[in-house]
Write an enzyme that holds these catalytic residues in place. Structure first.
Site, PDB file in Angstrom:
ATOM      1  N   LYS A 191       0.836  -1.203   0.000  1.00  0.00           N
ATOM      2  CA  LYS A 191       0.000   0.000   0.000  1.00  0.00           C
ATOM      3  C   LYS A 191       0.872   1.256   0.000  1.00  0.00           C
ATOM      4  CE  LYS A 191       0.906   1.232   4.481  1.00  0.00           C
ATOM      5  NZ  LYS A 191       1.615   2.462   4.907  1.00  0.00           N
TER       6      LYS A 191
ATOM      7  N   ASP B 273      -2.827  -1.689  10.604  1.00  0.00           N
ATOM      8  CA  ASP B 273      -3.005  -1.622   9.150  1.00  0.00           C
ATOM      9  C   ASP B 273      -3.649  -2.875   8.572  1.00  0.00           C
ATOM     10  OD1 ASP B 273      -1.941   0.884   8.940  1.00  0.00           O
ATOM     11  OD2 ASP B 273       0.003   0.248   8.161  1.00  0.00           O
TER      12      ASP B 273
END
Length: 284
Positions: A8, A130
């Site tokens: 990401k 996350d």
């Protein structure tokens, strides 16, 4: 079963303050990108993790995710997991969290556990803040410590160049450095969300920022050097992702990105091209 665990980028990262539990209150824009680790997972009678490029100790996120899955569901079996690492550590690209999410996702399929996305995310946040993002992935706004997720639209078809110096930055060290200084970054996450949804790249460039960039660049000066080189080599925009030390640059023209790539790949140990993807995990 083989799965891709996508990395990401933080397209924006604002730090709003410190909570009573000591965690930081965040407002982030997170985007899955085409860089990915690959995990091969099969059922076994024990948990066994192998990765040729890194040490797999008791604190490894894949091991923790697998053990949490089996303990939570009361399953006495295990899994053999082989990790092919392409996402570098201490980069801000979320490789460890993505691998953990892919492990939960794959075990849910292999053992036909029937957990939905919400239940997988509840497990994932116990591994790391996350991890819930990667179970789904794509383009999301993440608040709280990163677990409060809202799907957003990203109509900007960015061409990225990812550049990481040899030295990494630990998340804890970056936040410690940030806490010791003054907040100076002006970041408008609302405006960045609107810009991405409208495909207005220049409005996004104006609104975006990373509240940890100054702190991490102080820890790892190569971050600042790479940011300057990105601009000098034709990038329309460049910013550090997460707590670093990886920098991503955005290019409008493929030829300019290729020019910059040919320069960077000779200077730094990690340099990759990447684009947006719509998922966090993909079955191969």
């Amino acid at each position: 079963m083989r799965v891709k665990a996508y990395a990401k980028l933080n397209l924006a990262l604002d730090i709003l303050g410190v909570r009573q539990d000591g965690m930081h209150e965040l407002d982030m824009l997170m985007q899955s990108i085409s860089l990915a680790d690959v995990l091969s997972i099969k059922c076994s009678d024990r948990v066994a993790i192998r990765c040729d490029s890194m040490t797999v100790d008791a604190n490894n996120t894949v091991r923790r995710a697998a053990k949490l899955f089996f303990q939570t569901l009361g399953i006495r079996d295990g899994a053999e997991i082989v990790i092919e690492k392409y996402i570098p550590a201490q980069a801000g690209l979320g490789g460890g969290s993505s691998d953990a999410a892919a492990t939960l996702f794959a075990l849910n399929h292999l053992y036909e556990a029937g957990l939905d996305v919400g239940q997988l995310r509840e497990l994932g946040v116990q591994i790391g803040a996350d991890v819930p993002f990667f179970i789904g992935g794509g383009s999301m706004r993440a608040r709280g410590i990163g677990e409060e997720l809202q799907k957003i639209s990203n109509q900007c078809k960015f061409r990225y160049l990812l550049v990481k110096p040899q030295k990494g930055v630990s998340t804890a060290t970056a936040y410690g450095k940030f806490d010791a200084g003054e907040k100076q970054e002006l970041i408008d996450v609302d405006a960045a969300v609107q810009a991405l949804g409208q495909g207005d790249r220049h409005a996004y460039f104006k609104a975006a920022g990373n509240g940890l960039q100054r702190a991490s660049a102080a820890i790892c000066p190569a971050v600042g050097t790479i940011l300057t080189k990105c601009k000098d080599r034709g990038a329309d925009f460049a910013m550090m992702t997460g707590s670093g030390s990886c920098v991503f640059a955005v290019f409008e023209e493929e030829s300019i990105r290729e020019y910059a790539y040919q320069k960077f790949v000779k200077e730094y140990p990690f340099c990759k091209r990447a684009e947006n993807v719509d998922v966090g995990i993909e079955i191969l």
